[in-house]
Design a protein around this motif. Structure first.
Motif, PDB file in Angstrom:
ATOM      1  N   ALA A 145      45.278  -6.775 -28.708  1.00 49.21           N
ATOM      2  CA  ALA A 145      44.669  -6.567 -27.393  1.00 49.21           C
ATOM      3  C   ALA A 145      45.227  -7.556 -26.373  1.00 49.21           C
ATOM      4  N   MET A 146      45.513  -8.783 -26.804  1.00 54.84           N
ATOM      5  CA  MET A 146      46.131  -9.758 -25.899  1.00 54.84           C
ATOM      6  C   MET A 146      47.496  -9.259 -25.418  1.00 54.84           C
ATOM      7  N   LEU A 147      48.306  -8.816 -26.355  1.00 56.08           N
ATOM      8  CA  LEU A 147      49.637  -8.317 -25.983  1.00 56.08           C
ATOM      9  C   LEU A 147      49.539  -7.135 -25.032  1.00 56.08           C
ATOM     10  N   GLY A 148      48.642  -6.205 -25.331  1.00 56.80           N
ATOM     11  CA  GLY A 148      48.456  -5.054 -24.454  1.00 56.80           C
ATOM     12  C   GLY A 148      47.952  -5.457 -23.078  1.00 56.80           C
ATOM     13  N   SER A 149      47.003  -6.387 -23.049  1.00 66.41           N
ATOM     14  CA  SER A 149      46.438  -6.840 -21.792  1.00 66.41           C
ATOM     15  C   SER A 149      47.498  -7.524 -20.929  1.00 66.41           C
ATOM     16  N   PHE A 150      48.264  -8.434 -21.532  1.00 68.91           N
ATOM     17  CA  PHE A 150      49.315  -9.127 -20.791  1.00 68.91           C
ATOM     18  C   PHE A 150      50.385  -8.151 -20.312  1.00 68.91           C
ATOM     19  N   GLY A 151      50.726  -7.196 -21.167  1.00 70.10           N
ATOM     20  CA  GLY A 151      51.736  -6.205 -20.788  1.00 70.10           C
ATOM     21  C   GLY A 151      51.304  -5.367 -19.600  1.00 70.10           C
ATOM     22  N   LEU A 152      50.073  -4.886 -19.626  1.00 71.89           N
ATOM     23  CA  LEU A 152      49.570  -4.084 -18.505  1.00 71.89           C
ATOM     24  C   LEU A 152      49.432  -4.928 -17.241  1.00 71.89           C
ATOM     25  N   LEU A 153      49.019  -6.183 -17.393  1.00 70.82           N
ATOM     26  CA  LEU A 153      48.943  -7.078 -16.243  1.00 70.82           C
ATOM     27  C   LEU A 153      50.327  -7.263 -15.630  1.00 70.82           C
ATOM     28  N   ALA A 154      51.322  -7.456 -16.465  1.00 72.65           N
ATOM     29  CA  ALA A 154      52.689  -7.632 -15.966  1.00 72.65           C
ATOM     30  C   ALA A 154      53.152  -6.391 -15.203  1.00 72.65           C
ATOM     31  N   LEU A 155      52.843  -5.214 -15.709  1.00 75.93           N
ATOM     32  CA  LEU A 155      53.219  -3.983 -15.013  1.00 75.93           C
ATOM     33  C   LEU A 155      52.500  -3.865 -13.675  1.00 75.93           C
ATOM     34  N   ALA A 156      51.220  -4.205 -13.651  1.00 80.87           N
ATOM     35  CA  ALA A 156      50.448  -4.134 -12.407  1.00 80.87           C
ATOM     36  C   ALA A 156      50.987  -5.117 -11.377  1.00 80.87           C
ATOM     37  N   MET A 157      51.465  -6.266 -11.839  1.00 80.97           N
ATOM     38  CA  MET A 157      51.973  -7.286 -10.925  1.00 80.97           C
ATOM     39  C   MET A 157      53.299  -6.904 -10.269  1.00 80.97           C
ATOM     40  N   ARG A 158      53.903  -5.837 -10.731  1.00 83.89           N
ATOM     41  CA  ARG A 158      55.117  -5.368 -10.061  1.00 83.89           C
ATOM     42  C   ARG A 158      54.834  -4.994  -8.614  1.00 83.89           C
ATOM     43  N   SER A 159      53.620  -4.508  -8.352  1.00 86.23           N
ATOM     44  CA  SER A 159      53.316  -4.069  -6.985  1.00 86.23           C
ATOM     45  C   SER A 159      52.081  -4.728  -6.381  1.00 86.23           C
ATOM     46  N   LEU A 160      51.320  -5.461  -7.164  1.00 88.98           N
ATOM     47  CA  LEU A 160      50.143  -6.166  -6.631  1.00 88.98           C
ATOM     48  C   LEU A 160      50.468  -7.646  -6.466  1.00 88.98           C
ATOM     49  N   PRO A 161      49.890  -8.284  -5.463  1.00 88.28           N
ATOM     50  CA  PRO A 161      50.104  -9.725  -5.312  1.00 88.28           C
ATOM     51  C   PRO A 161      49.559 -10.495  -6.510  1.00 88.28           C
ATOM     52  N   LEU A 162      50.202 -11.609  -6.825  1.00 85.70           N
ATOM     53  CA  LEU A 162      49.819 -12.440  -7.964  1.00 85.70           C
ATOM     54  C   LEU A 162      48.342 -12.826  -7.916  1.00 85.70           C
ATOM     55  N   GLY A 163      47.903 -13.392  -6.806  1.00 82.25           N
ATOM     56  CA  GLY A 163      46.521 -13.869  -6.704  1.00 82.25           C
ATOM     57  C   GLY A 163      45.509 -12.763  -6.888  1.00 82.25           C
ATOM     58  N   THR A 164      45.780 -11.630  -6.278  1.00 81.10           N
ATOM     59  CA  THR A 164      44.869 -10.487  -6.392  1.00 81.10           C
ATOM     60  C   THR A 164      44.814  -9.986  -7.827  1.00 81.10           C
ATOM     61  N   ALA A 165      45.973  -9.736  -8.410  1.00 80.59           N
ATOM     62  CA  ALA A 165      46.031  -9.189  -9.768  1.00 80.59           C
ATOM     63  C   ALA A 165      45.380 -10.129 -10.768  1.00 80.59           C
ATOM     64  N   TYR A 166      45.701 -11.406 -10.671  1.00 80.16           N
ATOM     65  CA  TYR A 166      45.166 -12.356 -11.642  1.00 80.16           C
ATOM     66  C   TYR A 166      43.661 -12.523 -11.491  1.00 80.16           C
ATOM     67  N   MET A 167      43.194 -12.577 -10.261  1.00 76.45           N
ATOM     68  CA  MET A 167      41.758 -12.740 -10.041  1.00 76.45           C
ATOM     69  C   MET A 167      40.981 -11.523 -10.557  1.00 76.45           C
ATOM     70  N   VAL A 168      41.465 -10.338 -10.264  1.00 74.26           N
ATOM     71  CA  VAL A 168      40.775  -9.132 -10.710  1.00 74.26           C
ATOM     72  C   VAL A 168      40.819  -9.033 -12.228  1.00 74.26           C
ATOM     73  N   TRP A 169      41.955  -9.331 -12.819  1.00 76.98           N
ATOM     74  CA  TRP A 169      42.105  -9.270 -14.282  1.00 76.98           C
ATOM     75  C   TRP A 169      41.136 -10.226 -14.969  1.00 76.98           C
ATOM     76  N   THR A 170      41.114 -11.476 -14.527  1.00 80.33           N
ATOM     77  CA  THR A 170      40.211 -12.435 -15.150  1.00 80.33           C
ATOM     78  C   THR A 170      38.750 -12.115 -14.842  1.00 80.33           C
ATOM     79  N   GLY A 171      38.490 -11.579 -13.659  1.00 77.14           N
ATOM     80  CA  GLY A 171      37.124 -11.217 -13.291  1.00 77.14           C
ATOM     81  C   GLY A 171      36.572 -10.095 -14.151  1.00 77.14           C
ATOM     82  N   ILE A 172      37.394  -9.070 -14.368  1.00 78.16           N
ATOM     83  CA  ILE A 172      36.970  -7.971 -15.242  1.00 78.16           C
ATOM     84  C   ILE A 172      36.676  -8.520 -16.633  1.00 78.16           C
ATOM     85  N   GLY A 173      37.571  -9.364 -17.130  1.00 78.24           N
ATOM     86  CA  GLY A 173      37.363  -9.956 -18.451  1.00 78.24           C
ATOM     87  C   GLY A 173      36.119 -10.813 -18.514  1.00 78.24           C
ATOM     88  N   ALA A 174      35.894 -11.614 -17.475  1.00 88.72           N
ATOM     89  CA  ALA A 174      34.732 -12.511 -17.470  1.00 88.72           C
ATOM     90  C   ALA A 174      33.425 -11.730 -17.413  1.00 88.72           C
TER      91      ALA A 174
END
Length: 105
Positions: free
Chosen positions: A38-67
């Protein structure tokens, strides 16, 4: 499409957090395998999303959903405390996610 990938990356973050708890410090095989997968899948999908989303936005939303998801799972499945202050903290995180999404539109 990036937001959909980010959403699923966040869901996988919830999965790996829960599986890590169930692995008892990586002493149980299948929860440990689930955690790593699940970690590998999560990081992989995050990396794909970051191709077009800003770093701060993508990372905040990703960690927020997880939290938020890990908190909810802890309360609903593991019987963890759902006190007023903990619920207020989760609500503030959720509010931050909504504001971040609105600011990104």
């Amino acid at each position: 499409m990036a937001w959909i990938l980010l959403f699923f990356a966040g869901l996988l973050e919830i999965v790996w957090a829960f599986a890590m708890k169930q692995s008892h410090g990586f002493t149980r095989l299948w929860p440990s395998v689930t955690t790593i997968g699940a970690m590998l899948g999560s990081f992989g999908l995050l990396a794909l999303a970051m191709r077009s989303l800003p770093l701060g936005t993508a990372y905040m939303v990703w960690t927020g959903i997880g939290a938020i998801g890990a908190f909810a799972l802890g309360v609903l499945v593991l019987g963890e405390s759902a006190g007023a202050l903990r619920l207020a903290a989760a609500a503030m995180i959720l509010g931050g996610l909504v504001l971040m999404k609105l600011a990104s539109s």
